[in-house]
Structures are given as C-alpha cells and as structure tokens.
Design a protein around this motif. Structure first.
Motif, mmCIF file in Angstrom:
data_model
loop_
_atom_site.group_PDB
_atom_site.id
_atom_site.type_symbol
_atom_site.label_atom_id
_atom_site.label_comp_id
_atom_site.label_asym_id
_atom_site.label_seq_id
_atom_site.Cartn_x
_atom_site.Cartn_y
_atom_site.Cartn_z
ATOM 1 N N SER A 223 0.841 -1.187 0.000
ATOM 2 C CA SER A 223 0.000 0.000 0.000
ATOM 3 C C SER A 223 0.886 1.251 0.000
ATOM 4 C CB SER A 223 -0.904 0.024 1.243
ATOM 5 O OG SER A 223 -1.833 -1.027 1.199
ATOM 6 N N ARG A 224 0.360 2.319 -0.581
ATOM 7 C CA ARG A 224 1.051 3.605 -0.579
ATOM 8 C C ARG A 224 0.584 4.409 0.632
ATOM 9 N NH1 ARG A 224 5.413 6.179 -2.153
ATOM 10 N NH2 ARG A 224 5.297 4.998 -4.117
ATOM 11 N N VAL A 225 1.522 4.876 1.453
ATOM 12 C CA VAL A 225 1.218 5.636 2.660
ATOM 13 C C VAL A 225 1.799 7.042 2.521
ATOM 14 C CG1 VAL A 225 1.603 5.817 5.147
ATOM 15 C CG2 VAL A 225 1.130 3.587 4.117
ATOM 16 N N ARG A 226 0.978 8.016 2.855
ATOM 17 C CA ARG A 226 1.437 9.419 2.900
ATOM 18 C C ARG A 226 1.074 9.982 4.266
ATOM 19 N NH1 ARG A 226 -0.656 8.399 -2.101
ATOM 20 N NH2 ARG A 226 0.701 8.798 -3.900
ATOM 21 N N ALA A 227 2.033 10.645 4.901
ATOM 22 C CA ALA A 227 1.811 11.150 6.264
ATOM 23 C C ALA A 227 2.468 12.509 6.437
ATOM 24 C CB ALA A 227 2.367 10.163 7.288
ATOM 25 N N ARG A 228 1.844 13.348 7.275
ATOM 26 C CA ARG A 228 2.443 14.615 7.704
ATOM 27 C C ARG A 228 2.785 14.483 9.184
ATOM 28 N NH1 ARG A 228 0.293 19.605 9.466
ATOM 29 N NH2 ARG A 228 -1.829 18.862 9.042
ATOM 30 N N LEU A 229 4.028 14.745 9.523
ATOM 31 C CA LEU A 229 4.544 14.442 10.853
ATOM 32 C C LEU A 229 5.129 15.690 11.519
ATOM 33 C CD1 LEU A 229 6.459 11.202 9.839
ATOM 34 C CD2 LEU A 229 4.221 11.309 10.954
ATOM 35 N N ALA A 230 4.961 15.773 12.832
ATOM 36 C CA ALA A 230 5.583 16.859 13.603
ATOM 37 C C ALA A 230 7.082 16.658 13.698
ATOM 38 C CB ALA A 230 4.958 16.920 14.996
ATOM 39 N N GLY A 274 4.304 12.217 16.071
ATOM 40 C CA GLY A 274 3.403 13.362 15.954
ATOM 41 C C GLY A 274 2.632 13.350 14.647
ATOM 42 N N LEU A 275 1.857 12.310 14.447
ATOM 43 C CA LEU A 275 1.103 12.149 13.197
ATOM 44 C C LEU A 275 -0.009 13.198 13.115
ATOM 45 C CD1 LEU A 275 0.578 10.473 10.648
ATOM 46 C CD2 LEU A 275 -0.849 8.953 12.041
ATOM 47 N N ALA A 276 0.055 14.052 12.084
ATOM 48 C CA ALA A 276 -0.947 15.097 11.897
ATOM 49 C C ALA A 276 -1.931 14.757 10.788
ATOM 50 C CB ALA A 276 -0.266 16.430 11.577
ATOM 51 N N ASP A 277 -1.505 13.952 9.827
ATOM 52 C CA ASP A 277 -2.369 13.599 8.704
ATOM 53 C C ASP A 277 -1.866 12.297 8.112
ATOM 54 O OD1 ASP A 277 -4.542 14.400 6.817
ATOM 55 O OD2 ASP A 277 -2.906 14.270 5.375
ATOM 56 N N LEU A 278 -2.806 11.411 7.717
ATOM 57 C CA LEU A 278 -2.407 10.102 7.197
ATOM 58 C C LEU A 278 -3.333 9.675 6.071
ATOM 59 C CD1 LEU A 278 -0.698 7.450 7.446
ATOM 60 C CD2 LEU A 278 -2.472 6.632 9.031
ATOM 61 N N THR A 279 -2.743 9.208 4.981
ATOM 62 C CA THR A 279 -3.493 8.612 3.874
ATOM 63 C C THR A 279 -2.867 7.270 3.547
ATOM 64 O OG1 THR A 279 -4.007 10.780 2.932
ATOM 65 C CG2 THR A 279 -4.258 8.875 1.492
ATOM 66 N N CYS A 280 -3.698 6.234 3.519
ATOM 67 C CA CYS A 280 -3.236 4.894 3.165
ATOM 68 C C CYS A 280 -4.071 4.404 1.982
ATOM 69 C CB CYS A 280 -3.371 3.938 4.348
ATOM 70 S SG CYS A 280 -2.784 2.270 4.000
#
Length: 298
Positions: A223-230, A274-280
């Motif tokens: 799977s493709r994962v995209r995340a915005r992290l602190a 510090g996960l702020a946004d996640l798309t899987c």
C-alpha cells in the motif's frame, strides 16, 4: 456453496499455439466473477469451451453440473452468453431478436425486459442491419439480463458502449447478483471488474495465476502511505523500518510503500512522531494486474 463453474487442467492447442495450458477456474454459485487478462491470454477460448463450442484437448469442465461438450443443447437453455462483438439477424428487429432468444431460453420476465429496454435506451423497432456496434451490444445485454437463467457468461460485453451505458450495465449486473444469478465476466476494463465483481481470476498465457477477492489480492501487495509528521524521520531512518520501501521525504511530509503485514507497525511508528495527517491507499486492480504481468510483486 455449490460451484456453478468448475474447470480443472483445461488445455487447448491450435497447431503450435497453446491457448490453454492447464487452466483451473472455479466460479461459485451466486457470485460475479471477473476473468481478467489481455488479448491472447485464453479468456475467450475458456468461454468457448464452457459453451461447448470447442472441445478441449485435456482437462475437464463442469457448468451447472453438466458437461458443456456433451450436454451443450440442454445447457444453452440455462445460460445466456454475450460476446464482445454481437452479430444480429439483419432483417429481424431488435425486439424480434430478443423475443427469439427468449423462446430458446424458456421465456423472459416481460416487466424486467421493459425496464431494461428503457434503461439501455434501446430502440427495439430498428432492424439488426441498422444498429451500430453499441446498439447490437444493447440488444444482447437486454436479452441476457431479462432471461430467467441462472448463469451469465459475458465476454467483453460493454465493447462499444458509452460511459453512461457502462454505468447502467454495472448497476444491472449488481441487480443480477442480488437475484442470486451467477456471472462470469471476461474483461480487460479493470475499473468495470473492480466495480462489480466479488472475486477475480487473472489469466496469463493460458493459466490462472491469481484468484481471490480484491481484499485477498491486495493483502499480497504493498500500500502507498502518505503522512504529515511533527517530527519526521530522515530518509535513511524510514527506509530501515520493517516492510517499508520507496521512501520520499518533503519537509514534514513522508511518502512510502509498505507491505500489508507491516502496516500496523508503520502506523504506530508514525503516531509516535506526531502524526498530523495520514493517507493509506491500497493498490488498484490495475496495479495488481500489471504486477502479475510484470512478473514482480508491487
């Protein structure tokens, strides 16, 4: 659950060309089963064998509990077939063709027939020779979907239909499933198969190389994962996480692929940072299909 179609070790050659090379296929009663593969993979040859139109060199096939070669006449009263290039009697109207096919299959549900004619926007009064390719497909689809048979064999049935009519077809196929009918849908339109099928079999060089639900097939892929992290990691750190590959880092945005069995551990690692946004995003059927033909796991 009883199987509507069972194929074991089916083999068929045409001279030096091997069309089927030990193909195995099972279609459960009441399911819509996608049969995927490019031209020349063996899909149409398989359907012709199931219809009793050709005799395999080896292997066996059972359709609705009968032998398609020995019991072809009886079987054709209990199934409906739509090819990818429909040929109609040139002097019969579309309505007369539907009526003729209905008598061969033991009748149709007249109310459902009227519903389908309206939904597919079919002019029944035109002669077969006056129909475009798309309208010839509509005649065959209305005839098949309105018939009272337990099995539909569909070989590229939406060829020539516009996107609106493809959507209508998908909706009516879902209705056929709710009515308990079995469908074997041969197609190269991946979005069509993904929209309507319960299970999928991918055929390559005359053999089925993968079978399962989309969820089961996706379980084998990344799977493709995209995340915005602190507190994002470095590329080197992320690449060392179990099951993670294709790491890209852009500021506080991390993108990577992950094997299904390591997805939970990856989410836990990202949460700790510090996960702020996640798309899987699981792989599409097209990605699954291409991966099998590329010969490598995605």
């Amino acid at each position: 659950m009883t199987d509507a179609v069972t194929v074991s070790g089916l083999r068929k050659t045409f001279g030096r060309t091997v069309a089927l090379d030990g193909l195995d296929l099972t279609v459960a009663q009441g399911e819509v089963h996608g049969f995927l593969g490019p031209n020349g993979a063996g899909k149409s040859t398989t359907l012709r064998a199931l219809l009793g139109l050709l005799r395999p060199d080896a292997g066996s096939a059972t359709v609705l509990g009968s032998d398609p070669w020995r019991d072809a006449t009886e079987l054709h009263r209990r199934l409906a077939y739509v090819p990818g290039d429909v040929v109609l009697w040139p002097t019969l109207s579309g309505g007369e063709t539907i009526d003729l096919m209905a008598r061969l299959r033991g009748g149709v549900d007249e109310e459902r027939r009227r519903h389908l004619v309206e939904r597919f926007d079919l002019d029944e009064t035109k002669k077969g020779k006056a129909y475009s390719k798309g309208n010839r497909q509509k005649v065959a689809l209305v005839s098949a979907l309105a018939s009272d048979v337990p099995l539909l064999l569909l070989d590229e049935p939406t060829a020539g239909l516009d996107p609106l009519m493809e959507r209508v077809f998908q909706e009516e196929l879902a209705e056929a499933r709710r009515a308990g009918r079995t469908v074997l849908l041969s197609s190269h339109l991946l979005n069509e198969v993904e929209a309507v099928c319960d299970r999928v079999s991918i055929v390559r060089s005359g053999r089925v190389v993968e079978t399962g639900t989309l969820a089961e097939l996706r379980h084998l892929t990344r799977s493709r994962v995209r995340a915005r992290l602190a507190a994002p990691p470095t590329t080197t750190e992320a690449a060392a996480w179990p099951g993670v590959d294709d790491v890209e880092l852009d500021g506080d945005h991390l993108s990577c692929t992950v094997a299904a069995e390591h997805l939970g551990a990856l989410v836990a690692e990202l949460s700790a940072r510090g996960l702020a946004d996640l798309t899987c995003q699981p792989p599409s059927l097209e990605e699954l299909f291409l991966a099998r033909y590329d010969g490598a796991a995605p």
